[in-house]
Design a protein around this motif. Structure first.
Motif, PDB file in Angstrom:
ATOM      1  N   ALA A 178      46.193 -51.006   2.426  1.00 15.50           N
ATOM      2  CA  ALA A 178      46.690 -49.625   2.525  1.00 15.50           C
ATOM      3  C   ALA A 178      48.218 -49.660   2.433  1.00 15.50           C
ATOM      4  O   ALA A 178      48.924 -49.094   3.260  1.00 15.50           O
ATOM      5  CB  ALA A 178      46.203 -48.943   3.808  1.00 15.50           C
ATOM      6  N   LEU A 179      48.691 -50.346   1.418  1.00 16.99           N
ATOM      7  CA  LEU A 179      50.118 -50.651   1.313  1.00 16.99           C
ATOM      8  C   LEU A 179      50.951 -49.388   1.094  1.00 16.99           C
ATOM      9  O   LEU A 179      50.558 -48.492   0.364  1.00 16.99           O
ATOM     10  CB  LEU A 179      50.349 -51.634   0.152  1.00 16.99           C
ATOM     11  N   HIS A 180      52.104 -49.353   1.741  1.00 10.85           N
ATOM     12  CA  HIS A 180      53.057 -48.253   1.592  1.00 10.85           C
ATOM     13  C   HIS A 180      54.440 -48.849   1.333  1.00 10.85           C
ATOM     14  O   HIS A 180      54.566 -50.075   1.154  1.00 10.85           O
ATOM     15  CB  HIS A 180      53.031 -47.355   2.829  1.00 10.85           C
ATOM     16  N   ASP A 181      55.460 -48.000   1.339  1.00  6.59           N
ATOM     17  CA  ASP A 181      56.800 -48.468   0.978  1.00  6.59           C
ATOM     18  C   ASP A 181      57.354 -49.511   1.957  1.00  6.59           C
ATOM     19  O   ASP A 181      58.255 -50.269   1.608  1.00  6.59           O
ATOM     20  CB  ASP A 181      57.777 -47.288   0.890  1.00  6.59           C
ATOM     21  N   ALA A 229      44.578 -50.014  -5.691  1.00  5.81           N
ATOM     22  CA  ALA A 229      45.927 -49.452  -5.591  1.00  5.81           C
ATOM     23  C   ALA A 229      46.881 -50.457  -4.934  1.00  5.81           C
ATOM     24  O   ALA A 229      48.041 -50.588  -5.334  1.00  5.81           O
ATOM     25  CB  ALA A 229      45.884 -48.154  -4.776  1.00  5.81           C
ATOM     26  N   ASP A 230      46.373 -51.174  -3.925  1.00  5.79           N
ATOM     27  CA  ASP A 230      47.206 -52.188  -3.259  1.00  5.79           C
ATOM     28  C   ASP A 230      47.643 -53.267  -4.241  1.00  5.79           C
ATOM     29  O   ASP A 230      48.811 -53.670  -4.265  1.00  5.79           O
ATOM     30  CB  ASP A 230      46.431 -52.844  -2.111  1.00  5.79           C
ATOM     31  N   ALA A 231      46.700 -53.741  -5.051  1.00  2.00           N
ATOM     32  CA  ALA A 231      47.026 -54.801  -6.001  1.00  2.00           C
ATOM     33  C   ALA A 231      48.068 -54.310  -7.011  1.00  2.00           C
ATOM     34  O   ALA A 231      49.013 -55.040  -7.354  1.00  2.00           O
ATOM     35  CB  ALA A 231      45.760 -55.277  -6.713  1.00  2.00           C
ATOM     36  N   ALA A 232      47.930 -53.071  -7.450  1.00  2.00           N
ATOM     37  CA  ALA A 232      48.894 -52.520  -8.411  1.00  2.00           C
ATOM     38  C   ALA A 232      50.291 -52.441  -7.789  1.00  2.00           C
ATOM     39  O   ALA A 232      51.293 -52.812  -8.413  1.00  2.00           O
ATOM     40  CB  ALA A 232      48.432 -51.143  -8.874  1.00  2.00           C
ATOM     41  N   GLU A 277      51.805 -55.926  -7.381  1.00  2.00           N
ATOM     42  CA  GLU A 277      52.278 -56.444  -8.660  1.00  2.00           C
ATOM     43  C   GLU A 277      53.606 -55.788  -9.058  1.00  2.00           C
ATOM     44  O   GLU A 277      54.546 -56.472  -9.489  1.00  2.00           O
ATOM     45  CB  GLU A 277      51.214 -56.201  -9.746  1.00  2.00           C
ATOM     46  N   ALA A 278      53.669 -54.480  -8.864  1.00  2.00           N
ATOM     47  CA  ALA A 278      54.896 -53.757  -9.229  1.00  2.00           C
ATOM     48  C   ALA A 278      56.100 -54.241  -8.419  1.00  2.00           C
ATOM     49  O   ALA A 278      57.238 -54.176  -8.882  1.00  2.00           O
ATOM     50  CB  ALA A 278      54.687 -52.254  -9.023  1.00  2.00           C
ATOM     51  N   CYS A 279      55.846 -54.719  -7.211  1.00  2.00           N
ATOM     52  CA  CYS A 279      56.937 -55.186  -6.343  1.00  2.00           C
ATOM     53  C   CYS A 279      57.273 -56.656  -6.562  1.00  2.00           C
ATOM     54  O   CYS A 279      58.168 -57.187  -5.909  1.00  2.00           O
ATOM     55  CB  CYS A 279      56.575 -54.967  -4.878  1.00  2.00           C
ATOM     56  N   GLY A 280      56.523 -57.339  -7.427  1.00  2.00           N
ATOM     57  CA  GLY A 280      56.888 -58.720  -7.745  1.00  2.00           C
ATOM     58  C   GLY A 280      55.985 -59.773  -7.155  1.00  2.00           C
ATOM     59  O   GLY A 280      56.323 -60.968  -7.214  1.00  2.00           O
ATOM     60  N   ALA A 281      54.835 -59.371  -6.571  1.00  2.00           N
ATOM     61  CA  ALA A 281      53.895 -60.381  -6.066  1.00  2.00           C
ATOM     62  C   ALA A 281      53.314 -61.179  -7.228  1.00  2.00           C
ATOM     63  O   ALA A 281      53.091 -60.642  -8.313  1.00  2.00           O
ATOM     64  CB  ALA A 281      52.775 -59.717  -5.278  1.00  2.00           C
ATOM     65  N   ASP A 282      53.075 -62.469  -6.982  1.00  2.00           N
ATOM     66  CA  ASP A 282      52.439 -63.319  -7.987  1.00  2.00           C
ATOM     67  C   ASP A 282      50.936 -63.400  -7.789  1.00  2.00           C
ATOM     68  O   ASP A 282      50.197 -63.720  -8.718  1.00  2.00           O
ATOM     69  CB  ASP A 282      53.045 -64.723  -7.931  1.00  2.00           C
ATOM     70  N   ALA A 283      50.494 -63.159  -6.562  1.00  2.00           N
ATOM     71  CA  ALA A 283      49.063 -63.211  -6.274  1.00  2.00           C
ATOM     72  C   ALA A 283      48.754 -62.301  -5.095  1.00  2.00           C
ATOM     73  O   ALA A 283      49.574 -62.141  -4.196  1.00  2.00           O
ATOM     74  CB  ALA A 283      48.635 -64.645  -5.945  1.00  2.00           C
ATOM     75  N   VAL A 284      47.572 -61.669  -5.139  1.00  2.00           N
ATOM     76  CA  VAL A 284      47.039 -61.056  -3.919  1.00  2.00           C
ATOM     77  C   VAL A 284      45.814 -61.865  -3.508  1.00  2.00           C
ATOM     78  O   VAL A 284      45.020 -62.293  -4.354  1.00  2.00           O
ATOM     79  CB  VAL A 284      46.666 -59.562  -4.073  1.00  2.00           C
ATOM     80  N   PHE A 285      45.710 -62.096  -2.219  1.00  2.00           N
ATOM     81  CA  PHE A 285      44.579 -62.840  -1.659  1.00  2.00           C
ATOM     82  C   PHE A 285      43.729 -61.844  -0.890  1.00  2.00           C
ATOM     83  O   PHE A 285      44.195 -61.221   0.057  1.00  2.00           O
ATOM     84  CB  PHE A 285      45.096 -63.954  -0.752  1.00  2.00           C
ATOM     85  N   LEU A 286      42.467 -61.665  -1.344  1.00  2.00           N
ATOM     86  CA  LEU A 286      41.585 -60.630  -0.797  1.00  2.00           C
ATOM     87  C   LEU A 286      40.307 -61.272  -0.259  1.00  2.00           C
ATOM     88  O   LEU A 286      39.232 -61.133  -0.853  1.00  2.00           O
ATOM     89  CB  LEU A 286      41.213 -59.636  -1.905  1.00  2.00           C
ATOM     90  N   PRO A 287      40.392 -61.997   0.851  1.00  2.00           N
ATOM     91  CA  PRO A 287      39.184 -62.665   1.335  1.00  2.00           C
ATOM     92  C   PRO A 287      38.221 -61.677   1.989  1.00  2.00           C
ATOM     93  O   PRO A 287      38.622 -60.597   2.431  1.00  2.00           O
ATOM     94  CB  PRO A 287      39.736 -63.637   2.375  1.00  2.00           C
ATOM     95  N   VAL A 333      52.650 -64.630  -2.354  1.00  2.00           N
ATOM     96  CA  VAL A 333      51.257 -64.267  -2.093  1.00  2.00           C
ATOM     97  C   VAL A 333      51.238 -63.107  -1.099  1.00  2.00           C
ATOM     98  O   VAL A 333      51.858 -63.192  -0.035  1.00  2.00           O
ATOM     99  CB  VAL A 333      50.473 -65.453  -1.498  1.00  2.00           C
ATOM    100  N   VAL A 334      50.541 -62.044  -1.454  1.00  2.00           N
ATOM    101  CA  VAL A 334      50.297 -60.930  -0.526  1.00  2.00           C
ATOM    102  C   VAL A 334      48.842 -61.028  -0.088  1.00  2.00           C
ATOM    103  O   VAL A 334      47.940 -60.960  -0.932  1.00  2.00           O
ATOM    104  CB  VAL A 334      50.555 -59.569  -1.203  1.00  2.00           C
TER     105      VAL A 334
END
Lengths: 298, 298
Positions: A32-35, A77-80, A83-93, A52-53
């Protein structure tokens, strides 16, 4: 940007980066990522070669009757955003990935968990410390980024990192706010329009505390807490859970007048306020020394 | 061989090895090294490119009235033995190095700590789990070696490693014994000549248990425990603390006849016996599957 679902893929990915000598940054989130999260990810991307996020709504840090079930989830939406903020990977276990079999191990941090949210949410910080330890061991980052809106969480993670010799630098980051002062939170979406209007009372109380400390720094913690309670009381929909003034990051009560107590360590003014079923927290740290939260050396 | 006194030097040393792609082995000990430790160090040296032996008498795993003060300390002889067995470094931190400031963090493992030494030494395994987590985070080894004489310790460390996703393989190693069967222990030096002669009763009880299990595997845990108590009772100086038959590594009681219980998981027969002020433990694991103690993947 890579979407990583499994622990095996995560380990393989970060190990390759580490072997290549690339500095790794971790931004642990519940999604539920925000600014506010965006600012953490951008800072991590500026400071680290691989970011990694993690997005994991951790059940063990919710108490019975809390909002685990309805906590907002929006992975795409979180992954997008990540990515827009510069993450190289999202980890969604999944929960089963993180807690397979029958987990028996708890990381418990005492003293800094005794007050504030630790007092009103029993077991919450055991869940936080344990899942953060797991994420740090999985990603083995050089740096991990946490928002100061959850200042007690920062203090707990810092203490755990020091005590367990975790080879990571904890980077606390400033709270991001709406134009009217409300701290960004994934839980703000729960607020009704009327509650949202009154929710700025937390910001107003922190502003009043700052003015008071500037004008009359010889006040005691109890006097400042009374001022906070008075301010919160002006919002009819607000129900105060706590308003406390403590030393930071120790989270122990200051002794005597705040101007003398402040000389020894930083101060935090911390609030938790309920609006209907929604619980909001906010805080301000005064006289922060740059080094206060610097964590373990590598 | 390097003698490392400080955490900074340790981190620097192992980081250089890790960056060079060398596999690191850790043998955590409390010193007073004997042939049991020697076998761990030799195995680590055979399997890893760089072997660190830590020597630290950890105060937090001793209870009030236990033998922390008189626990044998002989750093120079330990270093010489470690070197002869192929260690590349010994790490000899002080208590202040390991516990600076006011530590607030405990790693607690439940269930596997409920019985055996966990029941008779309250808090012992919190101390063990916490200090092992610290050592693992300091050395960041690929493999860590533990003797099965302390089988419950192996089970606790294994559980913690799995639950906290620690990136290490725990390697359990067979107990080394005197020619008459007594398990090697740094505490054997406390025994008087008469106590030393009678201390073989632990071995005799384990041998009797093995014969019983071979001849009549449909026995129950309670029946086997009665046999153990009877055997220990033959040594006049022996005072039994516990004699238990449990599933391993879960350390929970088996249900029903042992031949059916054993089909599902391994069994451990575990003993703690006092001779005057000296407490000895020993055990035997039956039907160990090679994979039982295999730990987290890297």
């Amino acid at each position: 940007m890579r979407r990583i679902q499994t622990i095996a893929e995560l380990r393989e990915t970060v190990q390759a980066k580490r072997r290549a000598g690339i500095e790794i940054g971790l931004v642990p989130t519940m999604g539920a990522l925000h600014d506010g999260h965006a600012s953490l990810i951008r800072r991590a991307a500026a400071e680290c070669g691989y970011v990694v996020v993690s997005i994991f709504v951790n059940p063990t840090q919710f108490g019975p009757g809390e909002d685990f079930e309805r906590y907002p989830r929006k992975a795409d939406a979180d992954a997008a955003l990540a990515e827009a903020c510069g993450a190289d990977a999202v980890f969604l276990p999944s929960v089963d990935d993180m807690y397979p079999g029958e987990p028996r191990t708890t990381v418990h941090v005492e003293q800094v968990t005794a007050r504030l949210c630790g007092a009103s949410r029993p077991g919450h910080f055991d869940g936080v410390a344990t899942v953060v330890a797991k994420l740090l061991n999985l990603v083995q980052p050089d740096r991990a980024y946490f928002g100061l809106k959850d200042a007690q969480q920062v203090a707990v993670v810092r203490q755990m990192t020091l005590d367990l010799n975790l080879p990571v630098r904890i980077v606390p980051c400033e709270t991001v706010r709406e134009p009217d002062g409300l701290a960004l939170s994934s839980r703000n979406v729960y607020l009704s329009a009327a509650e949202r209007r009154q929710a700025t009372i937390l910001w107003e109380a922190l502003e009043a505390a700052q003015r008071q400390l500037e004008q009359a720094p010889q006040i005691t913690a109890a006097e400042l807490e009374a001022l906070l309670r008075g301010t919160i009381g002006r919002a009819p929909l607000a129900e105060l859970e706590y308003a406390e003034v403590l030393r930071f990051p120790e989270l122990e009560p200051p002794v005597g007048a705040l101007d003398s107590a402040a000389a020894e360590s930083d101060l935090i003014v911390a609030l938790a306020v309920r609006f209907g079923g929604t619980r909001l927290i906010d805080n301000r740290v005064f006289q922060r020394k740059e080094a206060t939260l610097a964590c373990t050396e590598r």
